[in-house]
Design an enzyme around this catalytic site. Sequence first.
Site, PDB file in Angstrom:
ATOM      1  N   CYS A 169       0.917  -1.109  -0.045  1.00 61.76           N
ATOM      2  CA  CYS A 169       0.031  -0.098   0.051  1.00 61.76           C
ATOM      3  C   CYS A 169       0.746   1.204   0.044  1.00 61.76           C
ATOM      4  O   CYS A 169       0.263   2.355   0.115  1.00 61.76           O
ATOM      5  CB  CYS A 169      -1.255  -0.127   1.324  1.00 61.76           C
ATOM      6  SG  CYS A 169      -1.871  -1.611   1.008  1.00 61.76           S
ATOM      7  N   HIS A 295      -2.871   8.008   6.416  1.00 60.34           N
ATOM      8  CA  HIS A 295      -3.164   6.765   5.742  1.00 60.34           C
ATOM      9  C   HIS A 295      -4.206   6.016   6.153  1.00 60.34           C
ATOM     10  O   HIS A 295      -5.328   5.648   5.295  1.00 60.34           O
ATOM     11  CB  HIS A 295      -2.030   5.744   6.108  1.00 60.34           C
ATOM     12  CG  HIS A 295      -1.981   4.498   5.182  1.00 60.34           C
ATOM     13  ND1 HIS A 295      -2.113   4.295   3.987  1.00 60.34           N
ATOM     14  CD2 HIS A 295      -2.204   3.182   5.730  1.00 60.34           C
ATOM     15  CE1 HIS A 295      -2.218   3.061   3.529  1.00 60.34           C
ATOM     16  NE2 HIS A 295      -2.253   2.507   4.700  1.00 60.34           N
ATOM     17  N   HIS A 329      -9.810   2.229   0.169  1.00 63.66           N
ATOM     18  CA  HIS A 329      -8.317   1.993   0.260  1.00 63.66           C
ATOM     19  C   HIS A 329      -8.020   1.382  -1.300  1.00 63.66           C
ATOM     20  O   HIS A 329      -8.245   0.273  -1.477  1.00 63.66           O
ATOM     21  CB  HIS A 329      -7.987   0.890   1.422  1.00 63.66           C
ATOM     22  CG  HIS A 329      -6.407   0.936   1.592  1.00 63.66           C
ATOM     23  ND1 HIS A 329      -5.689   1.326   0.773  1.00 63.66           N
ATOM     24  CD2 HIS A 329      -5.617   0.326   2.527  1.00 63.66           C
ATOM     25  CE1 HIS A 329      -4.260   1.209   1.281  1.00 63.66           C
ATOM     26  NE2 HIS A 329      -4.604   0.461   2.302  1.00 63.66           N
TER      27      HIS A 329
END
Lengths: 399, 261
Positions: A169, A295, A329
């Site tokens: 990620c 995040h 996400h």
Amino acid sequence: MTQPDAHTELPLKITAYSAVTCLGRDRAAHVEALKSGRSGLAVCEYPDVPFDCYVGQVTGIENDPFPSQHSAFDNRANRLAMAGLTSDDFAEAVATKIARYGAQRVGLVIGTSTSGVERLEAAYRSRQEDDPLPAEYSLRHHNDYQAVAAFLQDYLRIEGPSYTVSTACSSSAKAIVDAGQLIQAGICDAVLAGGVDSLCLISLCGFEALQLVSRKPCRPCDVNRDGLSIGEGAAFVLLERDASEGVRLSGAGESSDGFNMSTPPEDGAGAQRAMRTALKHARLRPEDIGYVNLHGTATPINDAVECAVVADTLGTEVPVSSLKGAVGHTLGAAGAVEAVLCLIALEEGIVPGNTGLETLDPRIACAVSSAPQKRKYHHSLSNAFGFGGNNCSLVLSLT
Amino acid sequence: MMLSGFIDGAVVYGPGIGSWEAFCALIDGAQWTSTADWQPEPQCLPSRQAKRLSPAIRLALAAAEQIAPLLPPDAGWVFASSTGEGETLNVILKALCTPEMLVQPLRFQNAVHNAAAGQWSIAAGLTGPMTCIAGFDQTVGCGFLKAAMQVKLEARPVGLVLYDVPMPVPLDEKRPLDLPFAAALAISPSASSGTSLPFDCVSSYGPVTPPASEIGDVLCRTRNPVARCVPLLELLATGSVGTVTLGLHGGAALDVRIGRP
């Protein structure tokens, strides 16, 4: 050990950008969404997902035209990439740079975690057990990590270095760092950097296996947050050496936790090192940062650790929010997707809201921006943390 | 700016190539014997724990731990692999073909391309930057370029680990490579010992340097993309001054010039 100050001595201007997410396919749609704080998450209708959830899906992508000359590369990830090229004339901006500098002086760095693997999933699921894969399936064009960069290189006729960064990620935040380095090192005059990741069964079922997928639209920083919503997207930036006014990459920090593959250490030391390095690299003080894009995956542990670190590093006054309640996400694309949203927010004077938040977790000491606010600021910091304890923070600035 | 630095040491690891010295002997014409059931055996984890990791991770760990003594704890690391975690990918894809579609959580977190780098950072307690690069058949050139940029621009020693293992059935037909093979380099901005070799590199478009030795030819014929670093390793092994051209994509290449210590 410190990183040098080359970014500030050699400003890296972002001369074009584009983003394609569940919020929309051009800048105007993202400006509207950042102003309104709306979410693009919707009930998951991605085929064959064996559980209920919400996803940030780019609808209709499968019906878009795909360039016939490059049909070997036709998969969901490259369709997202193609949408990113057509968004706001991004491909034309790249062509302009190729005309100016020459194709050999233009490079390409793409972050992705799963590339075009959704085509391979379909191939596995349609074959009889122990049969070979269909003759027409090409690994190089689909699930190979370089498949998106290879498509973009072919399509755009870029002849400079091209490679893929794949660190889960944080992939595309790090791809932007590498793009800057290609320019600083004198290898390239312009570099297309970005991230592309599509919805796929591996990501959906994998995060479900880790019990990290929420049954509702994800709620970052909320006291009742219970996991993430997976999204998909493509986002590109075009970096150049240029000191004129506009948005730029002014600093970056990278670190490892060295702790656990999927959970950060409680003290968030790795995340803190990334943020501090990025700040130092940009030659900024903590109070110079006007907005922090968390995040903020909406998992119970991650948000708490990250917010504690942000409060310790930058203080409790700076507005922070997670964009994942709006776009989900987007995994390997998250670093670039959220960097582009930060650039739009900087230019438009918007402090983005924290879409999905109902009741702030009282243990979070940060100034979470629950709703979008109008405010001019000059610097934002964007975090992207990945599996393997792989952390990257970017500082983005507006002159 | 010229990308430059020093190569402080190299590691080669694969079937029948247990060490740098063994590789140097092979370059000089020693007989190579490869066993089909060869398995990488990293020492940085208890063997029971290591056995739970994929062949790709174990190969990368074994190469990383051999080059690590030449690097400081805050070095940067670049892990470059074309195929990454093919075995884990195959296991997960097969699980997705069952009615339950249940993926093992540990499998999933070790399916990412940076699984090897993550496991290495955990095993060695490293907290510096780790970048994981893929570039299909040009993974070696891409990985070296990234490592050289990081050394120069961040004034930081970097461990470069190049690794790829054969894909399992049925993926092997689509990406055939016949031999697990890894190499690692310790690269730094300044000479760390009398044996450090200075290098610089510039972008070029020249033809890629072919291997000079018989073992180099053999390794390249395995189709493992890591073998494309053999011409560079040959130059390091012989201690000669010279230039090696590593391939990049799009017709680009990188001329790596090795000088005298």
